[in-house]
Design an enzyme around this catalytic site. Structure first.
Site, mmCIF file in Angstrom:
data_model
loop_
_atom_site.group_PDB
_atom_site.id
_atom_site.type_symbol
_atom_site.label_atom_id
_atom_site.label_comp_id
_atom_site.label_asym_id
_atom_site.label_seq_id
_atom_site.Cartn_x
_atom_site.Cartn_y
_atom_site.Cartn_z
ATOM 1 N N HIS A 1 -12.216 -18.468 1.363
ATOM 2 C CA HIS A 1 -12.168 -19.922 2.224
ATOM 3 C C HIS A 1 -11.127 -20.512 2.061
ATOM 4 C CE1 HIS A 1 -14.077 -23.751 3.996
ATOM 5 N NE2 HIS A 1 -13.232 -24.257 3.154
ATOM 6 N N GLU A 2 -10.512 -20.692 0.686
ATOM 7 C CA GLU A 2 -9.276 -21.638 0.646
ATOM 8 C C GLU A 2 -8.137 -20.793 0.931
ATOM 9 O OE1 GLU A 2 -9.857 -24.547 -0.088
ATOM 10 O OE2 GLU A 2 -11.922 -24.813 -0.878
ATOM 11 N N HIS B 1 -7.376 -21.496 4.486
ATOM 12 C CA HIS B 1 -6.650 -22.795 4.570
ATOM 13 C C HIS B 1 -5.171 -22.770 4.344
ATOM 14 C CE1 HIS B 1 -9.914 -25.795 5.360
ATOM 15 N NE2 HIS B 1 -10.639 -25.460 4.208
ATOM 16 N N GLU C 1 -10.200 -26.684 8.856
ATOM 17 C CA GLU C 1 -11.264 -26.068 8.592
ATOM 18 C C GLU C 1 -11.698 -24.824 9.369
ATOM 19 O OE1 GLU C 1 -12.771 -26.802 5.692
ATOM 20 O OE2 GLU C 1 -14.781 -26.125 5.735
HETATM 21 ZN ZN ZN Z 1 -12.511 -25.946 3.708
#
Ligand code: ZN
Length: 506
Positions: free
Chosen positions: A269-270, A273, A299
């Site tokens: 997830h990170e 980003h 996101e």
């Molecule tokens: Zn996030």
């Protein structure tokens, strides 16, 4: 002597870059606060953060910025509203008009309070003691209401805060997107709950040594395209990604030796980003053309790599043999299909960050429902736990056993992030719509993932989204990339197509 448009543009760019540089020093301090700083340093850090926030505010609201914008607005050719110059002027004007409405005193007070309230929240959550956090929440809500009133341009007060995270979005528009989503999600989740075919999640709760988790997650983040020459991965209690500047993107995660998904999917997830930040145009650093569009679009990038890619069967065709080699004690007798079903378990639970792809959005809708009356004044901070528990029981059929599993679980309100939560579900919706388009344009994505090829998707995202910076507002970007306005349809299609076979739904 009057200056030319070229001179004005160069001067404005230099001012914007300097403000971004100063703000990025604050980002580095904030990263340190969440990874390394000893607890007793909070008071001093709060003073540092407030000073930087005040200085950045001074620079962003300098009368010279306003003069240059006036001059350039007269010079921007109306026929080319998407040119870099027009985008710079449009976005810098938006930011300037917003910033000058916030008094410096409020900016500094908020910055100080946010640092201290975050530390108070960490302790309160540990003890599950809402009463200990309540005075901080009351101060945060009071200052955020003051900020919203200062920024208010009509309509709903909450929208003035929402607009900071998702420019141009309103609560009415969110309502129109979220209502049909809820109407279709609730029966899907119920059908999944009723299915006799449930996965065995205990295989994710075996021995997963932390060193092996770190190595495996790092390798996966590198494989999908996060550049570790220009970034790093550290540990934090509440994982995040911090963009310090070109060449320096910081990811964090947290490990649990008896739970595989948290750190692994958190890292993907990170990294999603981080890949967005690393894909921005470094030559336009500090300018709108080199900045992310909105938190919702940000996101969408993290959710895409975490869920649409990272929880797909195709992804694990490549990674599962590697996982078995990395975690032999836990996985040697587990077949890939059972592992894939376990990491895609749908089950109502109390904690948002541990929620599955389907129930996650109900967590967000609940927060959106509470934040609006909190800002309008209809909901008092002291009444938040009761309101939370009632809404949670209505949506999930269970009541949180304590505040740590209820309204104290998230860090956001402690750092003043009221209006932030809706961007998570927007991110899921944007991700689904982008991913459906990528599938149409990139050929057989599943076959690529199964071969461990992630470059085509990453390049597509960089070209279509990252490199465009703020050239188009989020709503227009989605239409340009996917050919349709944002809707809940692609997300529901994705969830149905994914969970129907996993749960034998008819
Ligand atoms: Zn996030």
């Amino acid at each position: 002597m009057p200056i030319t448009a070229e001179q004005a543009c160069a001067e404005l760019n230099a001012l914007l870059r300097n403000t971004a540089l100063l703000s990025s020093c604050g980002n580095l301090l904030s990263w340190d606060e969440q990874t390394c700083m000893p607890p007793a340093g909070a008071e001093h850090r709060a003073n540092q953060a407030a000073l930087l926030a005040g200085l950045a505010h001074d620079w962003a609201t300098a009368p010279r910025v306003g003069d240059l914008l006036d001059l350039l607005e007269a010079a921007v050719p109306a026929h080319d509203p998407d040119s870099p110059l027009a985008v710079t002027v449009r976005e810098a004007r938006r930011e300037y008009d917003r910033e000058i409405k916030r008094p410096r005193r409020l900016v500094e007070e908020l910055s100080r309070l946010e640092t201290l309230a975050q530390q108070a929240w960490i302790d309160a959550r540990k003890q599950s003691d809402f009463a200990a956090f309540l005075p901080w929440l009351e101060q945060i809500v009071a200052l955020k209401r003051e900020e919203a009133q200062a920024l208010f341009t009509g309509g709903v007060l909450y929208d003035a805060l929402l607009d900071h995270f998702e420019p141009g979005m309103t609560s009415d528009a969110l309502e129109r997107l979220f209502s049909p989503l809820r109407a279709e999600l609730v029966p899907l989740i119920a059908a999944i709950q009723d299915s006799p075919r449930q996965p065995d999640r205990t295989l994710l709760e075996r021995d997963y040594p932390i060193d092996a988790q770190r190595a495996f997650a790092t390798a996966a983040a590198r494989k999908i395209g996060f550049n570790f020459e220009a970034g790093r991965l550290d540990e934090a209690a509440h994982p995040f990604c911090s963009d310090i500047g070109p060449g320096d993107t910081r990811l964090t995660t947290r490990y649990n030796a008896r739970h595989f998904p948290g750190a692994f999917f958190g890292t993907l997830h990170e990294a999603g980003h981080g890949i967005y930040d690393q894909g921005l145009d470094a030559a336009a650093y500090g300018l709108p053309m080199g900045s992310a569009v909105s938190l919702g679009i940000h996101e969408s990038q993290s959710r895409m790599w975490e869920n649409f890619v990272g929880r797909s069967a195709a992804f694990w065709r490549h990674f599962y043999p590697l996982a078995q080699a990395a975690f032999p004690a836990a996985l040697k007798n587990v077949i890939a299909a059972d592992f894939h079903r376990a990491i895609n378990e749908v089950r109502p639970s109390f904690i948002r960050v541990e929620a599955d792809e389907a129930t996650y959005n109900l967590h967000i809708l609940l927060r959106f429902e509470l934040e609006r009356p909190l800002i309008s004044g209809d909901l008092k901070p002291a009444d938040v736990p009761a309101a939370w528990n009632a809404a949670f029981h209505r949506d999930f059929g269970m009541t949180p056993p304590d505040a740590a599993h209820g309204c104290l679980q998230d860090i956001h309100w402690s750092f003043g992030g009221i209006g932030y939560f809706p961007t998570y579900t927007l991110g899921n919706m944007y991700a689904a719509q982008f991913f459906a388009t990528a599938r149409q344009q990139l050929g057989d994505l599943d076959a690529q993932f199964a071969r461990g090829e992630f470059t085509p998707l990453r390049t597509w995202l960089t070209e279509n989204i990252h490199r465009r910076g703020k050239q188009f507002p989020a709503g227009r970007l989605v239409e340009i990339v996917t050919g349709a306005p944002l809707s809940h349809g692609p997300l529901m299609n994705h969830l149905r197509q994914k969970f129907a076979p996993l749960y034998d739904l008819s």
